[in-house]
Design an enzyme around this catalytic site. Structure first.
Site, mmCIF file in Angstrom:
data_model
loop_
_atom_site.group_PDB
_atom_site.id
_atom_site.type_symbol
_atom_site.label_atom_id
_atom_site.label_comp_id
_atom_site.label_asym_id
_atom_site.label_seq_id
_atom_site.Cartn_x
_atom_site.Cartn_y
_atom_site.Cartn_z
ATOM 1 N N GLY A 299 9.811 -22.492 17.676
ATOM 2 C CA GLY A 299 9.342 -23.842 17.390
ATOM 3 C C GLY A 299 8.339 -23.836 16.257
ATOM 4 O O GLY A 299 7.813 -22.793 15.858
ATOM 5 N N GLY B 22 5.069 -26.298 14.300
ATOM 6 C CA GLY B 22 4.126 -27.397 14.375
ATOM 7 C C GLY B 22 3.222 -27.347 13.166
ATOM 8 O O GLY B 22 3.360 -26.482 12.292
ATOM 9 N N PHE C 254 0.330 -26.354 13.053
ATOM 10 C CA PHE C 254 -0.493 -25.153 13.089
ATOM 11 C C PHE C 254 0.252 -23.935 12.566
ATOM 12 O O PHE C 254 -0.358 -22.949 12.175
ATOM 13 C CB PHE C 254 -0.942 -24.873 14.527
ATOM 14 N N THR D 53 6.171 -20.392 15.942
ATOM 15 C CA THR D 53 6.199 -19.498 17.087
ATOM 16 C C THR D 53 7.566 -18.836 17.153
ATOM 17 O O THR D 53 8.594 -19.500 17.025
ATOM 18 C CB THR D 53 5.928 -20.262 18.390
ATOM 19 N N LYS E 163 2.907 -15.788 17.547
ATOM 20 C CA LYS E 163 2.487 -17.082 17.010
ATOM 21 C C LYS E 163 1.858 -16.859 15.648
ATOM 22 O O LYS E 163 0.942 -16.056 15.491
ATOM 23 C CB LYS E 163 1.518 -17.774 17.957
ATOM 24 N N ASP F 134 -6.666 -27.909 30.040
ATOM 25 C CA ASP F 134 -5.361 -28.575 29.982
ATOM 26 C C ASP F 134 -4.508 -28.206 31.194
ATOM 27 O O ASP F 134 -3.355 -27.802 31.062
ATOM 28 C CB ASP F 134 -4.630 -28.219 28.683
#
Length: 639
Positions: free
Chosen positions: A19, A21, A23, A26, A43, A142
């Site tokens: 995936g 994002g 940031f 991954t 990551k 979280d």
């Protein structure tokens, strides 16, 4: 941009993208330094601001958070470990443990209500983990179903996604002024002080309390009303629980943090003591048919990547920073998930919005699911049992008439690595290349189709080694397809042969070893030609014929006799490698599928142990009966 096949630090070989994002990215990777090249997660965090001063602070914070993750994972086996962190060319990398399991979002769902006892047990296990975290003055920040996994190996809860952790301390920004932390959390779970950027240990207690209320009521946290006069959650009308337990939950989710339990340890001490364990019964004899055993009820897995929420200014890292100083160091963190389960070679803590999410099998009113328990075992290379696990699973029973039934167990969807690794003993070239396959959920026969079942549907029994509870054999691929067609006509449900990918996924049941029993197999565990051995186990029996189904140990999905007994027909046409094979779990067919050899899997009573491996493959003409070694089991897909 990182490409599949690239090797980082001469150790971590990238298998595929999981995936992306703001940031960074991954990846799923292999650790080339370890035997068998086990999977891990890499990551890649990409700073957006090249300012040297900002990068220096980012570097310090990156190292600080990495040390927190190292400490947590290596001191508690219910928190995934961080294996490595490093920097290359101003970009940051984290290498994390790869864990198989199912996150609780498939167990704690809207409209489903857990019992008070079930929720109490869940709270106790999570609070025990959080107590160790809080003792180190770390806030998770979280807590939610997606960040709690049930590890497939032992059923224990694993707490993931420590990207939002914060060591309790007061940081000072460059101007010497105290800075509030970045607000991280999930609406409905995160309390008001956390949303304002000032989390406490009791903030985790609040989030966990909301999760427990969700499980009890079946109502999502953000859908529950709040009292407009004091901000308290209104939930009692949706749950039937004891006053004592209701008071505990109410205190966990108080609007004012000063009125809550101040830590996980305090909340844990408020729970009633766990019941004393009952004396264990003597295990059932291996020679006795396990007719009461069924598949573990495993919710559909969403394999959750252990997320590291970037660095601060993006809202994705340690919330211990001067918010303005590092604004824009990393992009905004997005949840990175990828479907799996499972699974089962691909670890179950990976899930991604970039991939389709496996769905829980729909269960129409005409199907009544039952639950039963069974025991699985694992052996070492000498064939000695070194682990026993108690499991439970769901199944339904199809009535074929005249007292004959067919048991179908629920197989969760997920992703796994299909094929055998290059280093697996006695592997064949047609078992590669290894490749990830995402398999939707389905139901599969707990046993190979028996002679009684075949007789009930087809009106004949071609088997050489007779016995109602023995698997039917001397059946062709065409016979098996015809059986499925008639079974569909009788029941109104869609029955078919499994695809080759479905078969291997179901056989492995979360394992990556040659057999679902572990590194080897013995004739106490399966019916095969025991005059040969696979690893260091002693030679065993050669029974020279089939035996009743279900007399040996099942795998973790509750399926019996996936190794040995009879070869099992699959849908697929023969291909000599997996190059360009489907990755969605479907059967691999050719344009003229009726004239090409078909696949069989699992080995038989007459084969050496190597042929019983989860990855072993055999092909034969669709009209080949091959004496009394060919049988099948069926798959049902319920719409």
């Amino acid at each position: 941009m990182m490409f599949v096949g690239r090797v980082l630090r001469n150790c971590y070989k990238i298998v595929r993208l999981l995936g992306s994002g703001g940031f960074g990215d991954t990846y799923l990777a292999e650790n080339l330094d370890l035997p068998g090249h086990p999977l891990c997660v890499v990551k890649h965090l990409k700073p957006r601001d090249p300012n040297p001063d900002v990068l220096q602070i980012a570097r310090r914070l990156f190292a600080s958070e990495a040390q927190v993750l190292y400490r947590l994972g290596h001191e508690n086996n219910q928190i995934p470990r961080l294996f490595a962190h490093f920097e290359e060319n101003g970009e940051f990398y984290l290498v994390q443990e790869y864990v198989e399991g199912n996150d609780l979002s498939s167990e704690v769902i809207a409209g489903k209500r857990w019992s008070e006892q079930e929720v109490t047990q869940l709270l106790r296990e999570i609070l025990e983990i959080l107590t160790l975290v809080h003792k180190q003055d770390i806030i998770h920040r979280d807590i939610k179903p997606q960040n709690l996994m049930r590890r497939r190996q032992d059923g224990k809860i694993i707490l993931i996604d420590f990207g939002a952790v914060k060591e309790i301390s007061t940081l000072v920004n460059i101007q010497g002024q105290t800075s509030a932390s970045v607000a991280i959390g999930t609406p409905g779970y995160a309390p008001n002080e956390q949303a304002a950027g000032y989390p406490k240990l009791s903030s985790d207690v609040h989030a966990l309390g909301m999760l427990a209320i969700f499980a009890l009521t079946g109502v999502k946290p953000y859908d529950l009303p709040r009292d407009p006069t004091n901000g308290e959650v209104v939930w009692r009308n949706w749950a039937n629980v004891s006053e004592r337990f209701a008071d505990i939950l109410t205190k966990m989710v108080r609007y004012r943090f000063s009125e809550r339990y101040q830590s996980a340890a305090e909340a844990l001490s408020a729970l009633p003591a766990p019941p004393k364990p009952k004396p264990q019964r003597t295990p059932q004899s291996k020679s006795q048919p396990a007719s009461q055993s069924t598949l573990q009820s495993t919710p559909i897995p969403r394999r959750q990547v252990i997320q590291w929420l970037g660095l601060i200014g993006s809202g994705v890292g340690l919330a211990i920073v001067g918010e303005q100083l590092l604004q824009g160091v990393f992009g905004r963190k997005d949840d990175v998930v990828e479907t799996a389960t499972p699974s089962p070679s691909i670890r179950s803590d990976i899930s991604s919005t970039s991939s389709p999410t496996p769905k829980q099998l729909a269960t129409p009113p005409s199907i009544s699911l039952q639950t039963a328990k069974f025991e699985t075992v694992t052996v070492d290379a000498q064939g000695k049992i070194n682990k026993r696990s108690n499991r439970q699973a769901k199944y339904f029973v199809e009535d074929l008439g005249n007292g004959v039934t067919l048991e179908m167990v629920q197989i969760p969807g997920g992703t796994f690595i299909m094929g055998s690794p290059p280093g697996e003993k006695q592997r064949d070239l047609d078992e590669g290349p290894q490749h990830p396959v995402t398999v939707p959920g389905f139901f599969m026969g707990k046993y190979e189709v028996t002679q009684a079942q075949y007789q009930a549907i087809m009106g004949n029994n071609p088997s050489k080694s007779k016995g109602e509870k023995r698997p039917v054999e001397k059946v062709t691929w065409d016979d098996a397809v015809e059986f499925c067609k008639r079974l569909k006509q009788k029941t109104g449900r869609t029955y078919r042969l499994p695809s080759e990918a479905e078969w291997e996924y179901a056989a492995r049941a979360g394992t990556t070893t040659p057999f679902y029993f572990g590194e080897t197999i013995t004739t106490d565990l399966a019916n095969y030609n025991g005059t040969d051995s696979y690893a260091s186990e002693p030679k065993g029996q050669y029974r020279q014929h089939t035996t009743d189904v279900g007399i040996f140990r099942p795998n973790a999905f509750g399926l019996y006799d996936m190794h040995g007994l009879v070869w099992e027909w699959c849908q697929d046409d023969w291909h000599d490698t997996y190059q360009d094979a489907p990755t969605d779990g479907s059967a691999w067919l050719t344009n003229d599928s009726t004239k090409v050899p078909k696949m069989l899997r699992g080995g038989s009573w007459n084969t050496a142990p190597r042929a019983c491996r989860s990855a072993d493959r055999l092909c034969r003409s669709p009209d080949d009966r091959y004496y009394d070694e060919f049988g099948f089991r069926v798959v049902c897909v319920v719409a």
